[in-house]
Enzyme design. Structure first.
Site, PDB file in Angstrom:
ATOM      1  N   GLU A  34       0.825  -1.211   0.000  1.00 36.69           N
ATOM      2  CA  GLU A  34       0.000   0.000   0.000  1.00 36.69           C
ATOM      3  C   GLU A  34       0.864   1.269   0.000  1.00 36.69           C
ATOM      4  O   GLU A  34       0.525   2.256  -0.641  1.00 36.69           O
ATOM      5  CB  GLU A  34      -0.960   0.007   1.194  1.00 36.69           C
ATOM      6  CG  GLU A  34      -2.085  -1.013   1.099  1.00 36.69           C
ATOM      7  CD  GLU A  34      -3.024  -0.766  -0.082  1.00 36.69           C
ATOM      8  OE1 GLU A  34      -3.033   0.352  -0.630  1.00 36.69           O
ATOM      9  OE2 GLU A  34      -3.734  -1.713  -0.473  1.00 36.69           O
ATOM     10  N   TYR A 117      -6.577   6.283   4.480  1.00 43.56           N
ATOM     11  CA  TYR A 117      -6.707   5.263   3.433  1.00 43.56           C
ATOM     12  C   TYR A 117      -5.868   4.019   3.770  1.00 43.56           C
ATOM     13  O   TYR A 117      -6.373   2.886   3.741  1.00 43.56           O
ATOM     14  CB  TYR A 117      -6.277   5.819   2.051  1.00 43.56           C
ATOM     15  CG  TYR A 117      -6.033   4.685   1.113  1.00 43.56           C
ATOM     16  CD1 TYR A 117      -7.101   3.986   0.571  1.00 43.56           C
ATOM     17  CD2 TYR A 117      -4.738   4.221   0.843  1.00 43.56           C
ATOM     18  CE1 TYR A 117      -6.903   2.866  -0.234  1.00 43.56           C
ATOM     19  CE2 TYR A 117      -4.529   3.107   0.050  1.00 43.56           C
ATOM     20  CZ  TYR A 117      -5.615   2.447  -0.485  1.00 43.56           C
ATOM     21  OH  TYR A 117      -5.415   1.324  -1.253  1.00 43.56           O
ATOM     22  N   ASP A 135      -9.362   5.752  -1.568  1.00 44.40           N
ATOM     23  CA  ASP A 135      -8.307   6.477  -2.273  1.00 44.40           C
ATOM     24  C   ASP A 135      -8.927   7.207  -3.467  1.00 44.40           C
ATOM     25  O   ASP A 135     -10.153   7.275  -3.600  1.00 44.40           O
ATOM     26  CB  ASP A 135      -7.195   5.511  -2.713  1.00 44.40           C
ATOM     27  CG  ASP A 135      -7.670   4.506  -3.757  1.00 44.40           C
ATOM     28  OD1 ASP A 135      -8.880   4.474  -4.046  1.00 44.40           O
ATOM     29  OD2 ASP A 135      -6.818   3.766  -4.295  1.00 44.40           O
TER      30      ASP A 135
END
Ligand code: SF4
Length: 350
Positions: A34, A117, A135
């Site tokens: 991520e 996020y 996102d």
């Protein structure tokens, strides 16, 4: 609107891309992926992801990693603060959580570099917690589904779209649901022209139904980026053993833009040759300007650097100025990380 989760999950089951961090959602792996995927495309990330985990297979290894090694593993991905934050957070995880990422949204959010996020993505994908992960892709999908014409950069709009994502979330599959929304945004509900004809949510989509999907999401025009001028001096000197020539590298300050990375001598402003020669001689007595370097520019998130300068030569054995080192091309390749801003000048280093 209700009921997007079933068709979305069915579509995801059939169409999702097979990715290493999806097949094996170990919290550390999800976290690293991520962080890398912020600002960087999937195809670019995958080789970096594999190399990073081969070198730093767990949080303990990341916490103990030296700055130069960390930067080298990230070299080419850009936005190096992501790597530094990963490591800072790894140190905290070792100290506070015994080397395991906490299975708690707020605890994740408190770690360096982890925003709403990323906390939502780790919490839902790695721990199965019902947290939204919104996102840019998901904001676009949600704004189109709801035909929401407000500016998506406004906190109130983001909150409303996040609330929608949360309301639709199935409690038994939050990780797959979040990833399905992201995947739909990456493969089907794409900018600027959504592929509504193959979308599993077309029948439920207000943006499609009203014929306004392609005009969404609404974003206020970006502010013009500030421009800064720099003069680059790539200084080379003969190697003392008569072999490779050496190049002068200057370490950037420990904080701020491109913190801790290496660069050629960088002087603020666009300098005339006489002024650049005077500054060079003050730093490196006996050094001289040579061939003019091509002009280049580098675009950062909030600013643009415009650069030009000279290839320079220094006498053998010249003492490196404070904060600088002499490095052979092999060392530049293996040990020192130069940010992409200087890509146009890399050939003069190697
Ligand atoms: Fe996006 Fe079109 Fe699907 Fe609506 S129908 S979610 S606009 S791809």
């Amino acid at each position: 609107m209700t009921g997007i989760s079933r068709p979305l999950l069915d579509w995801y089951c059939e169409n999702r891309r097979v990715l290493p961090f999806r097949e094996d959602p170990v919290p550390y792996h999800v976290w690293v992926s991520e962080m890398m995927l912020q600002q960087t495309q999937m195809a670019t990330v995958l080789p970096y992801y594999r190399r990073f985990l081969a070198a730093l297979p767990d949080i303990a290894a990341l916490a103990a990693c030296g700055e130069e090694t960390l930067h080298k593993l990230w070299e080419g991905l850009g936005y190096y603060s992501r790597a530094r934050n990963l490591q800072k957070a790894a140190v905290v995880v070792m100290q506070k959580y015994g080397g395991h990422l906490p299975a708690d949204y707020d605890a994740l959010l408190s770690l360096p570099g982890i925003g709403p996020y990323t906390a939502g993505a780790i919490a839902s994908i790695a721990f199965g917690l019902p947290c939204p992960a919104v996102d840019g892709n998901v904001l676009r999908v949600a704004a189109r589904l709801l035909a929401d014409g407000r500016d998506v950069a406004l906190p109130a709009t983001k909150q409303a779209l996040t609330d929608f994502v949360r309301r639709e979330m199935p409690q038994n599959a939050p990780g797959d649901y979040n990833q399905a929304l992201m995947e739909l945004g990456a493969l089907v509900c794409v900018p600027p022209a959504p592929r509504c004809g193959v979308c599993p949510l077309a029948a439920l989509c207000a943006g499609y139904g009203q014929g306004v999907a392609a005009a969404l999401p609404v974003k206020a025009p970006a502010r013009a980026k500030a421009e800064e001028q720099y003069t680059v001096l790539v200084v080379r000197a003969p190697g003392t053993d008569g072999a490779d020539s050496l190049v002068l590298l200057q370490k950037r300050p420990a904080g701020g833009l491109l913190a801790g990375l290496w660069q050629p001598l960088l002087l603020p402003g666009r300098m005339a040759a006489s002024a650049a020669q005077a500054q060079l001689a003050a730093l490196l007595p006996g050094a001289a300007l040579g061939e003019k370097l091509p002009a280049t520019r580098h675009v950062f998130t909030h600013k643009i650097w415009r650069m030009t300068g000279w290839l320079c030569s220094a006498p053998p054995g010249a003492k490196a100025p404070p904060g600088c080192v002499w490095a052979a091309p092999r060392q530049v390749r293996q040990a020192y990380t130069l940010p992409g801003a200087f890509k146009a000048y890399l050939q003069y280093f190697l």
